[in-house]
Design a protein around this motif. Structure first.
Motif, PDB file in Angstrom:
ATOM      1  N   HIS A  52     -18.262  -4.737   8.856  1.00 34.95           N
ATOM      2  CA  HIS A  52     -18.183  -3.304   7.860  1.00 34.95           C
ATOM      3  C   HIS A  52     -19.215  -3.743   6.721  1.00 34.95           C
ATOM      4  CE1 HIS A  52     -17.127   0.108   5.681  1.00 34.95           C
ATOM      5  NE2 HIS A  52     -16.618  -0.737   4.696  1.00 34.95           N
ATOM      6  N   VAL A  53     -19.097  -4.665   6.069  1.00 31.51           N
ATOM      7  CA  VAL A  53     -19.869  -4.885   4.781  1.00 31.51           C
ATOM      8  C   VAL A  53     -21.316  -5.085   5.290  1.00 31.51           C
ATOM      9  CG1 VAL A  53     -20.484  -6.619   2.881  1.00 31.51           C
ATOM     10  CG2 VAL A  53     -18.177  -5.802   3.544  1.00 31.51           C
ATOM     11  N   THR A  54     -21.789  -5.659   6.276  1.00 27.96           N
ATOM     12  CA  THR A  54     -23.265  -5.818   6.696  1.00 27.96           C
ATOM     13  C   THR A  54     -23.647  -4.303   6.899  1.00 27.96           C
ATOM     14  OG1 THR A  54     -22.828  -6.595   8.700  1.00 27.96           O
ATOM     15  CG2 THR A  54     -23.205  -8.269   7.021  1.00 27.96           C
ATOM     16  N   ARG A  55     -23.017  -3.691   7.829  1.00 26.76           N
ATOM     17  CA  ARG A  55     -23.463  -2.403   8.121  1.00 26.76           C
ATOM     18  C   ARG A  55     -23.654  -1.362   7.001  1.00 26.76           C
ATOM     19  NH1 ARG A  55     -20.347  -2.219  12.167  1.00 26.76           N
ATOM     20  NH2 ARG A  55     -18.556  -1.480  11.313  1.00 26.76           N
ATOM     21  N   THR A  56     -22.652  -1.564   6.134  1.00 27.88           N
ATOM     22  CA  THR A  56     -22.835  -0.376   4.836  1.00 27.88           C
ATOM     23  C   THR A  56     -23.564  -0.891   3.794  1.00 27.88           C
ATOM     24  OG1 THR A  56     -20.735  -1.182   4.107  1.00 27.88           O
ATOM     25  CG2 THR A  56     -20.613   0.686   5.727  1.00 27.88           C
ATOM     26  N   MET A 109     -13.944  -9.133  -5.315  1.00 30.70           N
ATOM     27  CA  MET A 109     -15.109  -9.468  -4.425  1.00 30.70           C
ATOM     28  C   MET A 109     -15.576  -8.382  -3.958  1.00 30.70           C
ATOM     29  SD  MET A 109     -15.629 -12.785  -4.436  1.00 30.70           S
ATOM     30  CE  MET A 109     -16.711 -12.746  -3.174  1.00 30.70           C
ATOM     31  N   ALA A 110     -14.407  -7.424  -3.573  1.00 26.47           N
ATOM     32  CA  ALA A 110     -15.070  -5.922  -2.979  1.00 26.47           C
ATOM     33  C   ALA A 110     -15.887  -5.393  -4.336  1.00 26.47           C
ATOM     34  CB  ALA A 110     -13.822  -5.077  -2.540  1.00 26.47           C
ATOM     35  N   ALA A 111     -15.534  -5.438  -5.507  1.00 34.21           N
ATOM     36  CA  ALA A 111     -16.306  -4.942  -6.513  1.00 34.21           C
ATOM     37  C   ALA A 111     -17.497  -5.390  -6.560  1.00 34.21           C
ATOM     38  CB  ALA A 111     -15.620  -5.046  -7.685  1.00 34.21           C
ATOM     39  N   ALA A 112     -17.534  -6.646  -6.496  1.00 35.90           N
ATOM     40  CA  ALA A 112     -19.048  -7.345  -6.313  1.00 35.90           C
ATOM     41  C   ALA A 112     -19.853  -6.971  -5.632  1.00 35.90           C
ATOM     42  CB  ALA A 112     -18.962  -9.168  -6.294  1.00 35.90           C
ATOM     43  N   PHE A 113     -19.354  -6.516  -4.396  1.00 35.81           N
ATOM     44  CA  PHE A 113     -20.142  -6.111  -3.194  1.00 35.81           C
ATOM     45  C   PHE A 113     -20.226  -4.622  -3.084  1.00 35.81           C
ATOM     46  CE2 PHE A 113     -19.524 -10.155  -1.588  1.00 35.81           C
ATOM     47  CZ  PHE A 113     -20.584 -10.529  -1.113  1.00 35.81           C
ATOM     48  N   GLY A 114     -19.700  -3.814  -4.188  1.00 40.87           N
ATOM     49  CA  GLY A 114     -20.041  -2.399  -4.367  1.00 40.87           C
ATOM     50  C   GLY A 114     -19.349  -1.692  -3.327  1.00 40.87           C
ATOM     51  N   LEU A 115     -18.098  -2.138  -2.988  1.00 43.64           N
ATOM     52  CA  LEU A 115     -17.159  -1.624  -1.931  1.00 43.64           C
ATOM     53  C   LEU A 115     -16.057  -0.556  -2.664  1.00 43.64           C
ATOM     54  CD1 LEU A 115     -16.594  -4.703   0.421  1.00 43.64           C
ATOM     55  CD2 LEU A 115     -18.107  -2.650   0.598  1.00 43.64           C
ATOM     56  N   THR A 116     -15.906  -0.861  -4.111  1.00 40.37           N
ATOM     57  CA  THR A 116     -15.029   0.327  -4.788  1.00 40.37           C
ATOM     58  C   THR A 116     -15.792   1.408  -5.173  1.00 40.37           C
ATOM     59  OG1 THR A 116     -15.406  -0.849  -6.905  1.00 40.37           O
ATOM     60  CG2 THR A 116     -13.715  -1.784  -5.467  1.00 40.37           C
ATOM     61  N   PRO A 117     -15.057   2.630  -5.248  1.00 37.18           N
ATOM     62  CA  PRO A 117     -15.786   3.785  -5.873  1.00 37.18           C
ATOM     63  C   PRO A 117     -16.478   3.798  -7.145  1.00 37.18           C
ATOM     64  CG  PRO A 117     -13.573   4.268  -4.811  1.00 37.18           C
ATOM     65  CD  PRO A 117     -13.639   2.878  -4.933  1.00 37.18           C
ATOM     66  N   GLY A 118     -15.759   3.124  -8.140  1.00 39.31           N
ATOM     67  CA  GLY A 118     -16.453   2.925  -9.487  1.00 39.31           C
ATOM     68  C   GLY A 118     -17.699   2.167  -9.499  1.00 39.31           C
ATOM     69  N   ASP A 119     -17.590   1.086  -8.549  1.00 36.40           N
ATOM     70  CA  ASP A 119     -18.999   0.348  -8.635  1.00 36.40           C
ATOM     71  C   ASP A 119     -20.158   0.893  -7.824  1.00 36.40           C
ATOM     72  OD1 ASP A 119     -18.061  -2.230 -10.010  1.00 36.40           O
ATOM     73  OD2 ASP A 119     -16.670  -2.479  -8.429  1.00 36.40           O
ATOM     74  N   ARG A 120     -19.644   1.611  -6.747  1.00 34.00           N
ATOM     75  CA  ARG A 120     -20.849   2.443  -6.175  1.00 34.00           C
ATOM     76  C   ARG A 120     -21.506   3.665  -7.061  1.00 34.00           C
ATOM     77  NH1 ARG A 120     -17.154   2.247  -1.920  1.00 34.00           N
ATOM     78  NH2 ARG A 120     -16.266   4.534  -2.486  1.00 34.00           N
ATOM     79  N   ALA A 121     -20.420   4.176  -7.848  1.00 31.07           N
ATOM     80  CA  ALA A 121     -20.936   5.149  -8.861  1.00 31.07           C
ATOM     81  C   ALA A 121     -21.735   4.562  -9.587  1.00 31.07           C
ATOM     82  CB  ALA A 121     -20.082   5.881  -9.283  1.00 31.07           C
ATOM     83  N   SER A 122     -21.621   3.465 -10.178  1.00 34.77           N
ATOM     84  CA  SER A 122     -22.452   2.582 -11.056  1.00 34.77           C
ATOM     85  C   SER A 122     -23.840   2.243 -10.564  1.00 34.77           C
ATOM     86  CB  SER A 122     -21.808   1.312 -11.753  1.00 34.77           C
ATOM     87  OG  SER A 122     -21.480   0.498 -10.737  1.00 34.77           O
ATOM     88  N   LEU A 136     -14.047   2.306   6.468  1.00 36.45           N
ATOM     89  CA  LEU A 136     -13.073   1.438   5.857  1.00 36.45           C
ATOM     90  C   LEU A 136     -11.733   1.649   5.831  1.00 36.45           C
ATOM     91  CD1 LEU A 136     -13.126  -1.405   4.569  1.00 36.45           C
ATOM     92  CD2 LEU A 136     -13.555  -0.128   2.207  1.00 36.45           C
ATOM     93  N   GLU A 137     -11.531   3.017   5.558  1.00 36.99           N
ATOM     94  CA  GLU A 137     -10.110   3.531   5.575  1.00 36.99           C
ATOM     95  C   GLU A 137      -9.487   3.398   7.146  1.00 36.99           C
ATOM     96  OE1 GLU A 137      -8.818   6.691   3.471  1.00 36.99           O
ATOM     97  OE2 GLU A 137     -10.242   6.202   1.689  1.00 36.99           O
ATOM     98  N   GLY A 138     -10.206   3.687   7.804  1.00 35.85           N
ATOM     99  CA  GLY A 138      -9.785   3.223   9.412  1.00 35.85           C
ATOM    100  C   GLY A 138      -9.325   1.661   9.336  1.00 35.85           C
ATOM    101  N   MET A 139     -10.278   0.927   8.969  1.00 36.90           N
ATOM    102  CA  MET A 139      -9.701  -0.634   8.876  1.00 36.90           C
ATOM    103  C   MET A 139      -8.479  -0.641   8.433  1.00 36.90           C
ATOM    104  SD  MET A 139     -13.444  -2.272   8.646  1.00 36.90           S
ATOM    105  CE  MET A 139     -12.973  -4.016   8.574  1.00 36.90           C
ATOM    106  N   LEU A 140      -8.179  -0.052   7.230  1.00 36.64           N
ATOM    107  CA  LEU A 140      -7.016  -0.223   6.613  1.00 36.64           C
ATOM    108  C   LEU A 140      -5.754   0.043   7.199  1.00 36.64           C
ATOM    109  CD1 LEU A 140      -8.318   0.845   3.049  1.00 36.64           C
ATOM    110  CD2 LEU A 140      -7.942  -1.633   3.718  1.00 36.64           C
ATOM    111  N   SER A 141      -5.826   1.027   8.151  1.00 37.41           N
ATOM    112  CA  SER A 141      -4.871   1.461   8.727  1.00 37.41           C
ATOM    113  C   SER A 141      -4.190   0.731   9.822  1.00 37.41           C
ATOM    114  CB  SER A 141      -4.754   3.089   8.955  1.00 37.41           C
ATOM    115  OG  SER A 141      -5.909   3.124   9.956  1.00 37.41           O
TER     116      SER A 141
END
Length: 141
Positions: A52-56, A109-122, A136-141
């Motif tokens: 997921h991370v390498t794709r996005t 760690m997710a914030a460091a890779f830009g996986l959180t909404p706030g970090d993507r906005a920044s 990602l939401e599909g992976m969480l369920s």
């Protein structure tokens, strides 16, 4: 500690206003160089997170990010395992404490890779780049 000041102006606006300085470093994200190689010993949940991370986040990743990305993915696998154990026995105190620790580390760690909404906005990403959230939401369920 808060984020830095206002968002920088795009280069086109600086050129239009006559404020562009060609001798200063170029703005924008540093894109990746070498391709990442997935470790062979990742757990299944960690392997899914790696994919997921390498794709996005692929354009920003390079080989020097491999250790941090592996730590992110392993913490995801541990977090998922703790969640499964908590479903079986919600009163297990040690598992609850471990889950909280893994959740905190994963969030950092997710914030460091830009996986959180706030970090993507920044990072200044537009909506088209944020469509991977559904996956990602599909992976969480």
């Amino acid at each position: 500690m808060g984020k830095r000041g206002p968002k920088p102006k795009p280069l086109a606006v600086l050129k239009l206003e006559g404020a562009y300085r060609g001798y200063l470093p170029k703005r924008g994200p540093v894109t990746g160089g070498d391709a990442l190689r997935k470790p062979d010993d990742l757990q299944p949940d960690a392997s899914d997170m790696w994919d997921h991370v390498t794709r996005t986040r692929g354009p920003w990743l390079c080989s020097s990010d491999a250790a941090s990305l592996a730590a992110l993915c392993e913490s995801w696998a541990f977090l998922r395992e703790c969640s499964r154990r908590l479903e079986a026995d919600p009163t297990d105190r040690d598992t609850r404490v471990a889950w909280a620790a893994y959740a905190g580390f994963f969030t950092k760690m997710a914030a460091a890779f830009g996986l959180t909404p706030g970090d993507r906005a920044s990072l200044g990403e537009d909506k088209a780049e944020r469509d991977a959230d559904a996956e990602l939401e599909g992976m969480l369920s």
